[in-house]
Scaffold this motif. Sequence first.
Motif, mmCIF file in Angstrom:
data_model
loop_
_atom_site.group_PDB
_atom_site.id
_atom_site.type_symbol
_atom_site.label_atom_id
_atom_site.label_comp_id
_atom_site.label_asym_id
_atom_site.label_seq_id
_atom_site.Cartn_x
_atom_site.Cartn_y
_atom_site.Cartn_z
ATOM 1 N N VAL A 1 1.082 -1.353 0.056
ATOM 2 C CA VAL A 1 0.009 0.124 0.027
ATOM 3 C C VAL A 1 0.813 1.146 -0.058
ATOM 4 C CG1 VAL A 1 -1.947 -1.065 1.296
ATOM 5 C CG2 VAL A 1 0.114 0.192 2.555
ATOM 6 N N ASN A 2 0.363 2.283 -0.345
ATOM 7 C CA ASN A 2 1.133 3.570 -0.295
ATOM 8 C C ASN A 2 0.885 4.378 0.881
ATOM 9 O OD1 ASN A 2 2.048 3.701 -2.871
ATOM 10 N ND2 ASN A 2 -0.120 4.043 -3.787
ATOM 11 N N LYS A 3 2.099 4.665 1.641
ATOM 12 C CA LYS A 3 1.886 5.508 2.560
ATOM 13 C C LYS A 3 2.119 6.891 2.278
ATOM 14 C CE LYS A 3 4.571 4.563 6.099
ATOM 15 N NZ LYS A 3 5.909 4.353 6.828
ATOM 16 N N ASP A 4 1.823 7.753 3.213
ATOM 17 C CA ASP A 4 1.953 9.189 3.109
ATOM 18 C C ASP A 4 3.467 9.742 2.380
ATOM 19 O OD1 ASP A 4 -0.406 9.545 3.913
ATOM 20 O OD2 ASP A 4 0.059 10.210 5.943
ATOM 21 N N GLY A 5 3.527 10.381 1.419
ATOM 22 C CA GLY A 5 4.813 10.508 0.846
ATOM 23 C C GLY A 5 5.271 9.718 -0.375
ATOM 24 N N GLY A 6 4.093 8.763 -0.536
ATOM 25 C CA GLY A 6 4.467 7.997 -1.679
ATOM 26 C C GLY A 6 5.389 6.583 -1.607
ATOM 27 N N GLU A 7 5.891 6.586 -0.244
ATOM 28 C CA GLU A 7 6.416 5.111 0.040
ATOM 29 C C GLU A 7 5.407 3.880 0.086
ATOM 30 O OE1 GLU A 7 8.354 5.410 3.725
ATOM 31 O OE2 GLU A 7 9.254 7.369 3.140
ATOM 32 N N ARG A 8 6.049 3.057 -0.124
ATOM 33 C CA ARG A 8 5.316 1.506 -0.316
ATOM 34 C C ARG A 8 5.367 0.679 1.032
ATOM 35 N NH1 ARG A 8 1.405 0.972 -4.084
ATOM 36 N NH2 ARG A 8 1.909 -1.015 -4.599
ATOM 37 N N GLU A 9 4.377 0.305 1.546
ATOM 38 C CA GLU A 9 4.684 -0.610 2.921
ATOM 39 C C GLU A 9 3.590 -1.874 2.630
ATOM 40 O OE1 GLU A 9 4.134 -0.178 7.383
ATOM 41 O OE2 GLU A 9 4.005 1.470 6.095
ATOM 42 N N TRP A 10 4.374 -3.090 3.339
ATOM 43 C CA TRP A 10 3.499 -4.240 3.228
ATOM 44 C C TRP A 10 2.661 -4.526 4.325
ATOM 45 C CZ3 TRP A 10 3.733 -7.476 -0.989
ATOM 46 C CH2 TRP A 10 4.631 -7.514 -1.762
ATOM 47 N N VAL A 11 1.411 -4.776 4.081
ATOM 48 C CA VAL A 11 0.198 -4.855 5.208
ATOM 49 C C VAL A 11 -0.448 -6.200 4.899
ATOM 50 C CG1 VAL A 11 0.090 -2.456 5.593
ATOM 51 C CG2 VAL A 11 -1.594 -3.676 3.943
ATOM 52 N N PRO A 12 -1.046 -6.935 5.982
ATOM 53 C CA PRO A 12 -1.895 -8.154 5.950
ATOM 54 C C PRO A 12 -3.078 -7.943 4.938
ATOM 55 C CG PRO A 12 -1.390 -7.746 8.146
ATOM 56 C CD PRO A 12 -0.795 -6.383 7.430
ATOM 57 N N TRP A 13 -3.152 -8.898 3.887
ATOM 58 C CA TRP A 13 -4.180 -8.775 2.915
ATOM 59 C C TRP A 13 -5.456 -8.886 3.594
ATOM 60 C CZ3 TRP A 13 -8.290 -11.700 1.378
ATOM 61 C CH2 TRP A 13 -9.054 -11.227 0.370
ATOM 62 N N GLY A 14 -6.007 -9.853 4.506
ATOM 63 C CA GLY A 14 -7.126 -9.754 5.020
ATOM 64 C C GLY A 14 -7.432 -11.026 5.537
ATOM 65 N N VAL A 15 -8.696 -11.697 5.865
ATOM 66 C CA VAL A 15 -9.071 -12.806 6.792
ATOM 67 C C VAL A 15 -9.090 -13.885 5.814
ATOM 68 C CG1 VAL A 15 -11.079 -13.916 7.822
ATOM 69 C CG2 VAL A 15 -10.372 -11.487 8.377
ATOM 70 N N GLU A 16 -8.606 -15.064 5.957
ATOM 71 C CA GLU A 16 -8.647 -16.500 5.304
ATOM 72 C C GLU A 16 -10.312 -16.975 5.505
ATOM 73 O OE1 GLU A 16 -8.255 -19.009 2.866
ATOM 74 O OE2 GLU A 16 -6.357 -18.388 3.589
ATOM 75 N N GLU A 17 -10.837 -17.067 4.158
ATOM 76 C CA GLU A 17 -12.242 -17.287 4.005
ATOM 77 C C GLU A 17 -12.315 -18.712 3.755
ATOM 78 O OE1 GLU A 17 -14.588 -15.137 1.454
ATOM 79 O OE2 GLU A 17 -13.494 -13.235 1.940
ATOM 80 N N ASP A 18 -11.421 -19.699 3.458
ATOM 81 C CA ASP A 18 -11.368 -21.161 3.508
ATOM 82 C C ASP A 18 -10.750 -21.736 4.795
ATOM 83 O OD1 ASP A 18 -12.953 -20.708 1.205
ATOM 84 O OD2 ASP A 18 -11.101 -20.612 -0.127
ATOM 85 N N GLY A 19 -11.384 -22.862 5.183
ATOM 86 C CA GLY A 19 -10.527 -23.764 6.237
ATOM 87 C C GLY A 19 -10.671 -22.971 7.566
ATOM 88 N N ASN A 20 -11.446 -21.941 7.791
ATOM 89 C CA ASN A 20 -11.498 -21.524 9.222
ATOM 90 C C ASN A 20 -12.154 -22.632 9.932
ATOM 91 O OD1 ASN A 20 -12.276 -20.034 11.324
ATOM 92 N ND2 ASN A 20 -12.584 -18.000 10.240
#
Length: 578
Positions: free
Chosen positions: A457-476
């Motif tokens: 994702v883009n941070k303030d200032g145009g930098e890029r950062e990795w963040v978690p995608w989201g919830v696992e929908e299969d096999g919960n």
Amino acid sequence: MPQPPPAAQPAPPPGHGSDTRFFGSQIGGRSVINYGYTDMPWKLMAWDVYYFFRFFWAIPYIVWPLTPTDSGDLSELAPTWGNAWALFIHLLLGIVQVAGLVLLPALVVLPVWTAGLALGGFFLVNRVLYSLLNGEGVEYHSDPKYAPALPEHAHEQWIFINGVAAGSHWMQGNLNRLAVTFKRPILGIHNKTAGILFDVVECLIQRNWGYATKDVRVCYQIMKQTLYNPQYSKVVFILHSQGGIEGSLIIDWLLQELPQDLLAKLEVYTFGNAANHFNNPHRHIRTQHLAKHNPLAACIDSTRLAHHHRESSRVPRLRQPTRPGSSSSSSSSDDQPPLKTTTTTTNPRRTPANNKIIPSLPLDLSTSTTSPHPSSLSDRAIGHIEHYAHTTDFVALWGVLHFATSSPSSQFIPRFIGRVFARTSPRGGHQMVQHYLDGMFPLRRDRGTGGLLMVQVNKDGGEREWVPWGVEEDGNEFMESEVLVGGGGDGTGRDGDGEVESDSEDEEVEVHDSSPVMSRTGRGSIKGKSKKREQGVKVKVKVKELSRLWQYRNGKSPEETPPLLVRGPDGVVRNATM
């Protein structure tokens, strides 16, 4: 003094299998605990102290297990500098507070001025220490990089109150994890910590004397303003631990003042709820009566049970009273649309109360394309309430699992309203992220490496950062687990009481009427006198088919259009007004 329910037993070691029990909401009949929040404060305090020691075996599960930390830096016990600092300050606070209590009796032999200086110095040191944990303000917001505001969610406001011992660091982590889970911005009202020991004392004062601290009063103002705001058609209130106590006080105030159609916007979801009551009355005595005589229809509420429809030819029915010999239709109320009526009486049944015939009204939830607004079927003031709890979580045992699943006593004591999902799991601790969200809403992981699936994702200032995608929908494991729902007519007084699915298809279904979630094997079930359910419909469903909160994962929404709103061509609800 009434006899308390049997004591819980120590939990088996980690690695024990998981199961889930479902308890439909108390209706308002005779299924109540033997004391309630309307009793005298000294009596409530005495019971709280008693059950504190009764459930003392579960104290370690407030932080246990220490691993895994599946949400990475967002987990409360992950090896990060922020977490280490918070734990260090809490350790110092614990030492100072315990030492202060131990030395307190010695002050009586000191001169008054000396005792006053000692007390003043103690509170000053305590305040300096907990100020290092808390930020300046009360309002917090999730980081937009985890869930930017989207136009399809513009009509929603999500609000969170944290639990015990959460400083600003853990509060921000909770908000960001919720944002990742539901892909919506989260507004947090910070329940500031004063150290674990003082926080517990504050809990006792809040839930037994009804005292509202500053964060309760601030959150009430925000909730009221939001519910009155025509921009919002839905307000989702998420509570954890002590936040459940504060939320219950806020809901009491809202129920006293707000119009019913505004309250219908509200949905409440709690985790490890420490409250001793949760109010949400029916709007009419008629629907309370119907819920008592058809718990399954009341229990499923607006949830579609397509799974059940495929496996059973029996369709859940919502019963509506009528005079013998007359049409089963009735006049609609001013605040909700009339139920679809029929002149055909199927499976008539005489109620023991008045010996009148109650015809059935079809409610085929599997064929409808959209779900009704939550309050339109339950006829409750608040649209929907769900409680999620671990059966080894001390706070849940002391709160929701004690008050929502207790044995019958008196019809004059208040109820604890809301569905309850009680899970027995090796991950049965109390922390919001590391135990509840990681166990019930686990994040998506890379199929090859097993690590968290991340996006840039883009941070303030145009930098890029990795963040978690989201919830696992299969096999919960939690959402895929099966529970039995339904029954009724047995005096439990719940909207569709449920029990964990058994391994045998032919095993007889039982309801356990005794105490809060005590174990058959020492952990996480109910021990007590049991009896067969001989009345009512019982269906086998997965937790994900009952959990409304699950329908919000990864930015999704339940398929519904709230009353009086218009859904645009792009699917977004706009011009929201109640």
